[in-house]
Design an enzyme around this catalytic site. Structure first.
Site, PDB file in Angstrom:
ATOM      1  CG  HIS A   1      63.237  10.667  46.373  1.00 58.60           C
ATOM      2  ND1 HIS A   1      63.569  10.866  47.695  1.00 58.60           N
ATOM      3  CD2 HIS A   1      63.165  11.904  45.819  1.00 58.60           C
ATOM      4  CE1 HIS A   1      63.675  12.158  47.931  1.00 58.60           C
ATOM      5  NE2 HIS A   1      63.433  12.803  46.801  1.00 58.60           N
TER       6      HIS A   1
ATOM      7  CD  GLU B   1      66.801  11.325  45.937  1.00 57.87           C
ATOM      8  OE1 GLU B   1      66.313  11.510  44.810  1.00 57.87           O
ATOM      9  OE2 GLU B   1      66.815  12.197  46.827  1.00 57.87           O
TER      10      GLU B   1
HETATM   11  O1  LIG Z   1      58.889  16.869  48.062  1.00 62.01           O
HETATM   12  P1  LIG Z   1      59.203  15.914  46.928  1.00 62.01           P
HETATM   13  O2  LIG Z   1      58.401  16.216  45.695  1.00 62.01           O
HETATM   14  O3  LIG Z   1      59.046  14.483  47.325  1.00 62.01           O
HETATM   15  O4  LIG Z   1      60.713  16.140  46.544  1.00 62.01           O
HETATM   16  C1  LIG Z   1      61.712  16.019  47.511  1.00 62.01           C
HETATM   17  C2  LIG Z   1      63.092  16.288  46.911  1.00 62.01           C
HETATM   18  O5  LIG Z   1      63.368  15.310  45.948  1.00 62.01           O
HETATM   19  C3  LIG Z   1      64.680  15.339  45.350  1.00 62.01           C
HETATM   20  O6  LIG Z   1      65.645  14.904  46.247  1.00 62.01           O
HETATM   21  C4  LIG Z   1      64.994  16.692  44.773  1.00 62.01           C
HETATM   22  O7  LIG Z   1      66.375  16.809  44.398  1.00 62.01           O
HETATM   23  C5  LIG Z   1      64.641  17.792  45.721  1.00 62.01           C
HETATM   24  O8  LIG Z   1      64.804  19.044  45.061  1.00 62.01           O
HETATM   25  C6  LIG Z   1      63.230  17.640  46.261  1.00 62.01           C
HETATM   26  O9  LIG Z   1      62.922  18.672  47.157  1.00 62.01           O
END
Ligand SMILES: O=P(O)(O)OC[C@H]1O[C@H](O)[C@H](O)[C@@H](O)[C@@H]1O
EC number: 5.1.3.15
Length: 307
Positions: free
Chosen positions: A175, A277
């Site tokens: 990510h 990602e």
């Molecule tokens: O806040 P987190 O748990 O780190 O997730 C952050 C983001 O991750 C990804 O990109 C998902 O597609 C999002 O839907 C999410 O909001």
């Protein structure tokens, strides 16, 4: 048993290149210096929070408000997501209470190996065996490994082996929070023609028509069936992202819309990063036969912008 700083420094330190530190209680990290870059890697989550090639500004964005504490996800750098992406769904497609993005990013990984290449790159290997938490979440028979090669380029790979007697279904992702000068000026190349699920719009499937993607609002898109390389065109440089064994690319920026709900982001953080990602999720989730191994990797390098 977790590895202590003293043991780690004794067995794995490499003079002038790899040292171990605990600046935040309970959070052991490696400081890595290569002939071409510097990096910081936390054992929790096998989480790289910094990678800075010599003469460049940091390639990864780390939120100044991120928690750096045991059991808390780090906001920024490269969270490693496994064995599911986003919320966890059961067989009836109902979200079940489990840690968002899997347990790997909040688990302390085991350091297996550090190595200095004759060319000056540093290699780090960590493993994530099953533990009480993974077992309580239904993951008992697997072996997961992260390999990092850090130098003028950043290469990282996750390898998952199914050690059970049944097929193992999982998702995985890097990510990555790429630091950019101004999100509104960024152009992202490499998504043209791909189908994506728009998480902001009820997961409706859409097709990316433009060859250069611009961030003009909050974005949360899961592009499936794409192994294309990507390029981030930032103001003064380009960030090139290649991937192997990854069929999904996710792009994310919370903009002003989602930022207020994310207390570990500063008010203006969203202007300074985009998440691009390398993932296998949703349509591309992995089913591993007993005894089989799957690998996913990404390589990141920079070039100066030519106009
Ligand atoms: O806040 P987190 O748990 O780190 O997730 C952050 C983001 O991750 C990804 O990109 C998902 O597609 C999002 O839907 C999410 O909001």
């Amino acid at each position: 048993m977790s590895q202590t700083i003293a043991e780690l420094n004794e067995h794995f330190a490499i003079r002038d290149h790899v040292t171990f530190h605990e600046d935040e209680p309970g959070m052991v990290k490696l400081r890595i210096a290569t002939s071409a870059s510097e990096a910081t890697l936390y054992l929790q989550g096998a989480h790289l929070t910094q990678w800075t090639p010599t003469g460049q500004s940091p390639v990864l964005y780390l939120s100044p408000k991120s928690a750096l504490a045991p059991g808390k996800p780090i906001r920024g750098g490269i969270p490693v997501l496994f064995p599911w992406f986003g919320p966890r769904w059961n067989a009836d497609a109902v979200a079940v209470t489990s840690p968002m993005h899997g347990f790997a990013r909040v688990t302390v990984w085991t350091l297996e190996r550090t190595h200095l290449d004759p060319n000056g790159d540093v290699h780090i290997t960590l493993s994530l065996p099953p533990d009480e938490t993974s077992r309580s979440l239904g993951y008992d028979h697997f072996a997961t490994k992260m390999d990092f090669r850090i130098g003028a380029e950043l290469h990282m790979a996750i390898t998952v082996t199914n050690r059970g007697a049944e097929p193992m279904v999982f998702e995985e992702g890097f990510h990555t929070y790429f630091a950019v000068d101004d999100v509104k000026e960024v152009l992202l190349d490499g998504l043209r023609g791909s189908t994506y699920l728009d998480k902001r719009d009820d997961m409706i499937r859409k097709v990316q028509r433009e060859s250069l993607f611009r961030f003009t609002r909050d974005v949360d898109q899961v592009h499936v069936k794409t192994a294309e390389a990507l390029t981030i065109h930032d103001t003064n440089r380009q960030i090139h992202i290649a991937k192997e064994g990854s069929q999904t690319t996710v792009i994310w920026n919370p903009w002003t819309v989602l930022t207020p709900g994310l207390p570990d982001l500063a008010e203006d953080s969203w202007t300074h990063f985009i998440c691009v990602e390398a993932v296998n999720a949703m349509d591309d989730r992995i089913t591993l036969a007993p005894g089989a191994t799957h690998g996913m990797s990404t390589t990141v390098r920079l070039t100066d912008k030519k106009r």
